[in-house]
Every structure is written in C-alpha cells, then in structure tokens.
Design a protein around this motif. Structure first.
Motif, short mmCIF file in Angstrom:
data_model
loop_
_atom_site.label_atom_id
_atom_site.label_comp_id
_atom_site.label_asym_id
_atom_site.label_seq_id
_atom_site.Cartn_x
_atom_site.Cartn_y
_atom_site.Cartn_z
N ARG A 195 47.61 65.02 84.63
CA ARG A 195 46.58 65.31 83.64
C ARG A 195 45.71 66.48 84.10
O ARG A 195 45.35 67.35 83.32
N GLU A 196 45.39 66.53 85.39
CA GLU A 196 44.61 67.65 85.93
C GLU A 196 45.38 68.96 85.78
O GLU A 196 44.82 69.98 85.37
N ILE A 197 46.67 68.92 86.08
CA ILE A 197 47.50 70.12 85.93
C ILE A 197 47.54 70.56 84.47
O ILE A 197 47.39 71.75 84.17
N SER A 198 47.68 69.61 83.55
CA SER A 198 47.70 69.96 82.12
C SER A 198 46.40 70.63 81.71
O SER A 198 46.40 71.65 81.01
N CYS A 199 45.28 70.06 82.14
CA CYS A 199 43.98 70.63 81.76
C CYS A 199 43.80 72.03 82.34
O CYS A 199 43.38 72.96 81.64
N VAL A 200 44.13 72.20 83.62
CA VAL A 200 43.98 73.51 84.26
C VAL A 200 44.94 74.53 83.63
O VAL A 200 44.58 75.69 83.43
N ARG A 201 46.12 74.09 83.27
CA ARG A 201 47.08 75.00 82.61
C ARG A 201 46.51 75.49 81.28
O ARG A 201 46.63 76.68 80.95
N TRP A 202 45.87 74.62 80.51
CA TRP A 202 45.27 75.04 79.24
C TRP A 202 44.04 75.92 79.48
O TRP A 202 43.77 76.84 78.71
N VAL A 203 43.30 75.67 80.55
CA VAL A 203 42.18 76.56 80.92
C VAL A 203 42.74 77.96 81.17
O VAL A 203 42.17 78.96 80.74
N ALA A 204 43.89 78.02 81.86
CA ALA A 204 44.52 79.32 82.14
C ALA A 204 44.91 80.04 80.85
O ALA A 204 44.95 81.27 80.82
N GLU A 205 45.15 79.30 79.80
CA GLU A 205 45.49 79.89 78.51
C GLU A 205 44.25 80.29 77.71
O GLU A 205 44.34 80.76 76.58
N GLY A 206 43.06 80.06 78.30
CA GLY A 206 41.82 80.47 77.66
C GLY A 206 41.23 79.44 76.70
O GLY A 206 40.34 79.76 75.92
N LYS A 207 41.72 78.21 76.76
CA LYS A 207 41.23 77.17 75.85
C LYS A 207 39.92 76.56 76.36
O LYS A 207 39.72 76.40 77.56
N SER A 208 39.04 76.20 75.44
CA SER A 208 37.80 75.50 75.79
C SER A 208 38.11 74.03 76.04
O SER A 208 39.19 73.54 75.68
N SER A 209 37.16 73.33 76.61
CA SER A 209 37.35 71.89 76.85
C SER A 209 37.57 71.16 75.53
O SER A 209 38.40 70.24 75.45
N TRP A 210 36.85 71.55 74.50
CA TRP A 210 37.02 70.91 73.20
C TRP A 210 38.44 71.12 72.68
O TRP A 210 39.09 70.19 72.22
N GLU A 211 38.94 72.37 72.79
CA GLU A 211 40.30 72.67 72.31
C GLU A 211 41.34 71.91 73.13
O GLU A 211 42.31 71.38 72.57
N ILE A 212 41.15 71.86 74.44
CA ILE A 212 42.10 71.14 75.30
C ILE A 212 42.12 69.66 74.92
O ILE A 212 43.18 69.04 74.85
#
Length: 157
Positions: free
Chosen positions: A100-117
């Motif tokens: 789950r941490e990897i998924s969240c950080v991967r989406w951060v790398a894509e420029g997504k906000s916490s809300w979008e993730i």
C-alpha cells in the motif's frame, strides 16, 4: 533564506535586497544569465541547501516549468545526500515498504494529490496521508517528492 522556490526576476519586487544580494543578481546578469530560479531544500538536522537553475536565453520561462524544476532539485538533493553521506554500514540501504505504501508513493510520483490517490485506490485521503508519511519516515525523506526520489534510487519503485 527564503523557505520556498523563488524566481530571481521577482526577488526585488517582493523583498528589500541587501547590496550584496543585488550584486549577486547583477553579476549573474553580467555573466549572461538572464533568468533564474532557486529552490531551497531542507534536510534532516536543520540542514539547508539551495539548488539554482539559470538560463542565458531571453525566452526562458522558469515559471512555466517550476514543478519540474522543483522535482529535479529534490532529486538532485536526495542523490547528493546519498553520495555525500559517510559509508559506515556497507552503503547498501534496504527499505521495506508495504504494498500500500508503494502504491501511494507511486501515485505521488505521478503527481497525484492525496485526495486523488484515495479515489484511485478506494481509500480515504487520511489513509493515503498515513501511508505516504510512513513511507517518508522509512525512507528518511522530509517531503513527498524526496520520498519518491529516494524510493526510485533504492529501486523500491
């Protein structure tokens, strides 16, 4: 020291510059640097670094690329800290992030906000923030972008 990214062209508009500070900007222009931007970076133990970008081209627009340049500065800072750190423990750092941490950080790398993730993963924004903050702690990062940079360097992402 300013705490956020700043464009050299706009410094005098917002701050009362000291004579030494004006001289640095004047010398940069005399050296042919027409546009510049500096990114302050804050590391552990109160360490502060600054990465600056400059261009000799009249049509350069650092404001247009400020997001990319901020990310590049953070990547540089993370890489420099890895290189400059004394090697006491075999120099091979192992970090174990949960799926789950990897998924969240991967989406951060894509420029997504916490809300979008949260919407993408079907979890709350608070849960996303929890996983990102836990990842940052495990990676020794002080920002989301730095966590992405470290995770990439350590082949976690």
């Amino acid at each position: 020291m300013l705490s956020r990214t700043y464009l050299w062209d706009q410094l005098a508009d917002y701050y009362q510059l000291q004579s030494d500070e004006r001289r640095v900007l004047d010398e940069a222009r005399e050296a042919g640097l027409k546009h510049g931007m500096s990114v302050p970076l804050f590391g552990p133990l109160g360490r502060v670094s600054v990465v600056s970008f400059a261009s000799a081209f009249d049509d350069a627009d650092p404001q247009h690329r400020i997001g990319h340049l901020n990310a590049l500065a953070c990547l540089f800072h993370a890489a420099y800290n890895e290189i400059a750190r004394p090697c006491n423990d075999g120099c091979e750092r192992k970090v174990a992030l949960s799926n789950r941490e990897i998924s969240c950080v991967r989406w951060v790398a894509e420029g997504k906000s916490s809300w979008e993730i949260g919407r993408i993963l079907g979890i709350s924004e608070n849960t996303v923030n929890f996983h990102v903050k836990t990842s940052m702690r495990k990676l020794g990062a002080t920002s989301r972008i730095q966590a992405v940079a470290i995770a990439i360097r350590l082949n976690v992402l």
